[in-house]
Design a protein around this motif. Structure first.
Motif, PDB file in Angstrom:
ATOM      1  N   PHE A   1       0.024 -21.192  -2.262  1.00 17.13           N
ATOM      2  CA  PHE A   1       1.399 -21.645  -2.091  1.00 17.13           C
ATOM      3  C   PHE A   1       2.410 -20.534  -2.355  1.00 17.13           C
ATOM      4  O   PHE A   1       3.466 -20.491  -1.716  1.00 17.13           O
ATOM      5  N   LEU A   2       2.102 -19.655  -3.282  1.00 16.88           N
ATOM      6  CA  LEU A   2       3.092 -18.662  -3.699  1.00 16.88           C
ATOM      7  C   LEU A   2       2.959 -17.324  -2.992  1.00 16.88           C
ATOM      8  O   LEU A   2       3.966 -16.640  -2.774  1.00 16.88           O
ATOM      9  N   ALA A   3       1.753 -16.938  -2.627  1.00 14.04           N
ATOM     10  CA  ALA A   3       1.569 -15.561  -2.157  1.00 14.04           C
ATOM     11  C   ALA A   3       0.739 -15.401  -0.900  1.00 14.04           C
ATOM     12  O   ALA A   3       0.757 -14.330  -0.296  1.00 14.04           O
ATOM     13  N   LEU A   4       0.025 -16.425  -0.482  1.00 18.72           N
ATOM     14  CA  LEU A   4      -0.880 -16.233   0.652  1.00 18.72           C
ATOM     15  C   LEU A   4      -0.129 -15.972   1.959  1.00 18.72           C
ATOM     16  O   LEU A   4      -0.550 -15.136   2.763  1.00 18.72           O
ATOM     17  N   ALA A   5       0.982 -16.680   2.187  1.00 19.15           N
ATOM     18  CA  ALA A   5       1.738 -16.492   3.431  1.00 19.15           C
ATOM     19  C   ALA A   5       2.234 -15.052   3.584  1.00 19.15           C
ATOM     20  O   ALA A   5       1.969 -14.413   4.609  1.00 19.15           O
ATOM     21  N   PRO A   6       2.955 -14.489   2.584  1.00 22.44           N
ATOM     22  CA  PRO A   6       3.368 -13.088   2.733  1.00 22.44           C
ATOM     23  C   PRO A   6       2.191 -12.121   2.799  1.00 22.44           C
ATOM     24  O   PRO A   6       2.261 -11.104   3.489  1.00 22.44           O
ATOM     25  N   THR A   7       1.092 -12.452   2.103  1.00 26.21           N
ATOM     26  CA  THR A   7      -0.096 -11.601   2.170  1.00 26.21           C
ATOM     27  C   THR A   7      -0.659 -11.569   3.590  1.00 26.21           C
ATOM     28  O   THR A   7      -1.048 -10.514   4.095  1.00 26.21           O
ATOM     29  N   CYS A   8      -0.676 -12.733   4.248  1.00 25.51           N
ATOM     30  CA  CYS A   8      -1.185 -12.803   5.617  1.00 25.51           C
ATOM     31  C   CYS A   8      -0.285 -12.023   6.580  1.00 25.51           C
ATOM     32  O   CYS A   8      -0.781 -11.367   7.508  1.00 25.51           O
ATOM     33  N   ILE A   9       1.014 -12.105   6.374  1.00 23.91           N
ATOM     34  CA  ILE A   9       1.953 -11.364   7.235  1.00 23.91           C
ATOM     35  C   ILE A   9       1.739  -9.864   7.089  1.00 23.91           C
ATOM     36  O   ILE A   9       1.664  -9.126   8.084  1.00 23.91           O
ATOM     37  N   ILE A  10       1.617  -9.409   5.847  1.00 24.55           N
ATOM     38  CA  ILE A  10       1.393  -7.979   5.591  1.00 24.55           C
ATOM     39  C   ILE A  10       0.063  -7.531   6.186  1.00 24.55           C
ATOM     40  O   ILE A  10      -0.026  -6.467   6.819  1.00 24.55           O
ATOM     41  N   LEU A  11      -0.973  -8.349   6.009  1.00 23.70           N
ATOM     42  CA  LEU A  11      -2.291  -8.016   6.556  1.00 23.70           C
ATOM     43  C   LEU A  11      -2.243  -7.902   8.074  1.00 23.70           C
ATOM     44  O   LEU A  11      -2.806  -6.962   8.663  1.00 23.70           O
ATOM     45  N   PHE A  12      -1.558  -8.845   8.713  1.00 24.19           N
ATOM     46  CA  PHE A  12      -1.439  -8.842  10.174  1.00 24.19           C
ATOM     47  C   PHE A  12      -0.792  -7.536  10.670  1.00 24.19           C
ATOM     48  O   PHE A  12      -1.244  -6.932  11.644  1.00 24.19           O
ATOM     49  N   ILE A  13       0.247  -7.098   9.964  1.00 22.72           N
ATOM     50  CA  ILE A  13       0.951  -5.864  10.362  1.00 22.72           C
ATOM     51  C   ILE A  13       0.109  -4.626  10.066  1.00 22.72           C
ATOM     52  O   ILE A  13      -0.014  -3.720  10.906  1.00 22.72           O
ATOM     53  N   LEU A  14      -0.503  -4.582   8.893  1.00 21.33           N
ATOM     54  CA  LEU A  14      -1.286  -3.405   8.508  1.00 21.33           C
ATOM     55  C   LEU A  14      -2.487  -3.195   9.429  1.00 21.33           C
ATOM     56  O   LEU A  14      -2.844  -2.045   9.735  1.00 21.33           O
ATOM     57  N   LEU A  15      -3.107  -4.281   9.846  1.00 21.08           N
ATOM     58  CA  LEU A  15      -4.267  -4.147  10.721  1.00 21.08           C
ATOM     59  C   LEU A  15      -3.923  -3.434  12.036  1.00 21.08           C
ATOM     60  O   LEU A  15      -4.772  -2.768  12.628  1.00 21.08           O
ATOM     61  N   LEU A  16      -2.686  -3.548  12.467  1.00 22.51           N
ATOM     62  CA  LEU A  16      -2.270  -2.897  13.711  1.00 22.51           C
ATOM     63  C   LEU A  16      -2.337  -1.376  13.620  1.00 22.51           C
ATOM     64  O   LEU A  16      -2.412  -0.696  14.650  1.00 22.51           O
ATOM     65  N   PHE A  17      -2.329  -0.855  12.386  1.00 28.26           N
ATOM     66  CA  PHE A  17      -2.324   0.593  12.183  1.00 28.26           C
ATOM     67  C   PHE A  17      -3.667   1.113  11.677  1.00 28.26           C
ATOM     68  O   PHE A  17      -3.746   2.190  11.098  1.00 28.26           O
ATOM     69  N   THR A  18      -4.684   0.304  11.883  1.00 24.28           N
ATOM     70  CA  THR A  18      -6.031   0.711  11.482  1.00 24.28           C
ATOM     71  C   THR A  18      -6.967   0.593  12.688  1.00 24.28           C
ATOM     72  O   THR A  18      -6.558   0.142  13.767  1.00 24.28           O
ATOM     73  N   ARG A  19      -8.223   0.937  12.500  1.00 25.76           N
ATOM     74  CA  ARG A  19      -9.191   0.818  13.584  1.00 25.76           C
ATOM     75  C   ARG A  19      -9.527  -0.643  13.889  1.00 25.76           C
ATOM     76  O   ARG A  19     -10.220  -0.934  14.866  1.00 25.76           O
ATOM     77  N   PHE A  20      -9.001  -1.548  13.053  1.00 24.71           N
ATOM     78  CA  PHE A  20      -9.221  -2.972  13.278  1.00 24.71           C
ATOM     79  C   PHE A  20      -8.020  -3.617  13.973  1.00 24.71           C
ATOM     80  O   PHE A  20      -7.814  -4.833  13.882  1.00 24.71           O
ATOM     81  N   TRP A  21      -7.220  -2.809  14.667  1.00 26.79           N
ATOM     82  CA  TRP A  21      -6.010  -3.297  15.315  1.00 26.79           C
ATOM     83  C   TRP A  21      -6.278  -4.413  16.312  1.00 26.79           C
ATOM     84  O   TRP A  21      -5.432  -5.288  16.547  1.00 26.79           O
TER      85      TRP A  21
END
Length: 335
Positions: free
Chosen positions: A28-48
């Motif tokens: 409830f407190l942190a998973l949503a922003p964590t998912c957003i950050i993960l989605f963006i970071l993956l775009l800049f890795t080999r897992f894009w």
């Protein structure tokens, strides 16, 4: 401040209960922003490619939250949720039968800090909703904002959560055959700012949207009161007129979410933290209020049903408060 640590010989079952509630609080407190950050970071890795493929899926699946969501019964019935139920513990109390041939709008009061009672009772089978009300399918409404978070949207939809807008609720109530129970935390985010132990403020005096929704679709209204919902967290005092309350209300108006400064206990100690207290929550489901369908309800009709709903909620509170440790001179305060 003296810190009270948890004993070393805590039973395994209680440790599992704490772990399950910890993941729920994190969700409830942190998973949503964590998912957003993960989605963006993956775009800049080999897992894009993961983010790209998900973006395509997201576009195709965009309307699913407002079209009934994607509840996964297997996940709702998992044994893990029983540990969350037993942590507090949480109980669902039935006072009347609900005809599965009809649709219902269930009003949940009060909102509390993290609506622990609503989630456990209506997003899981830990308290036996399907056994108490056979033939009904429950859907808890949640702020539409959270359904814009990648990955997280799929997680919350699996529990039967749908956006708290008219389109989403109407889609469920239009389904033929009945058996749909739309659960609305009527007080919403503003009511969370009044979630203090011993406070029985209910934001309902000017809330008529859910009444109109029920009349437009001929769905019976069902009031509920969740005793103990406001006791599982403490909140920094924020009476109206203070600078803190002013800032909180302004942020709520701008962002759509409220930011109560709450605290309770920790994982390995009982003195401070964001884990809820182990205090009982008893959600009492009241008697249904029959509603005849009228696609264009008048202001007078709205007022009549709104007043009847408030009267029924007050009666429900007064009838059951003695069973759950509420003082005899305590009464609901409608805002």
């Amino acid at each position: 401040m003296k810190i009270c640590f948890a004993p070393a010989d805590v039973p395994l079952a209680r440790r599992i209960q704490t772990a399950v509630v910890l993941q729920w609080v994190f969700s409830f407190l942190a998973l949503a922003p964590t998912c957003i950050i993960l989605f963006i970071l993956l775009l800049f890795t080999r897992f894009w490619l993961i983010s790209v493929l998900y973006a395509i899926w997201w576009y195709i699946d965009w309307d699913t939250p407002s079209h009934g969501g994607r509840k996964v019964p297997f996940l709702c019935r998992m044994h893990i949720w029983e540990y969350m139920r037993d942590y507090f513990p949480i109980k669902l109390v039935k006072t009347a039968d609900l005809d599965p041939r009809k649709n219902y709008v269930l009003g949940f009061h009060p909102h509390g800090i993290l609506v622990a009672g609503a989630f456990t009772n209506f997003c899981t089978e830990a308290t036996g909703f399907s056994k108490l009300f056979p033939g009904l399918r429950s859907h808890l409404l949640m702020l539409p904002l959270w359904f814009r978070a990648p990955f997280f949207r799929d997680y919350i939809m699996s529990a039967g959560l749908v956006p708290s807008d008219k389109e989403s609720a109407s889609y469920l109530l239009r389904r033929k055959g009945g058996g749909n129970a739309v659960v609305i935390a009527v007080g919403g985010a503003p009511e969370a700012l009044d979630a203090h132990p011993g406070d029985y403020t209910v934001h309902l005096a000017n809330k008529k949207g859910f009444i109109k929704l029920a009349i437009e679709h001929g769905a019976d209204l069902v009031p509920m009161y969740s005793f103990g919902e406001n006791t599982v967290f403490d909140q920094v005092e924020n009476p109206r007129g203070t600078w803190l309350r002013y800032i909180q209300e302004r942020m709520q108006h701008i962002m759509g979410i409220s930011l109560p400064l709450f605290h309770a206990r920790g994982v390995f100690q009982y003195s401070f933290g964001l884990m809820p207290y182990r205090k009982p929550i008893n959600t009492v489901v009241g008697r249904p209020i029959p509603v005849n369908k009228n696609e264009k309800p008048t202001a007078e009709e709205l007022d009549v049903f709104h007043q009847r709903y408030m009267d029924e909620l007050s009666c429900l509170f007064e009838e059951h408060k003695g069973n759950y440790g509420v003082a005899e001179d305590a009464h609901l305060l409608f805002q």
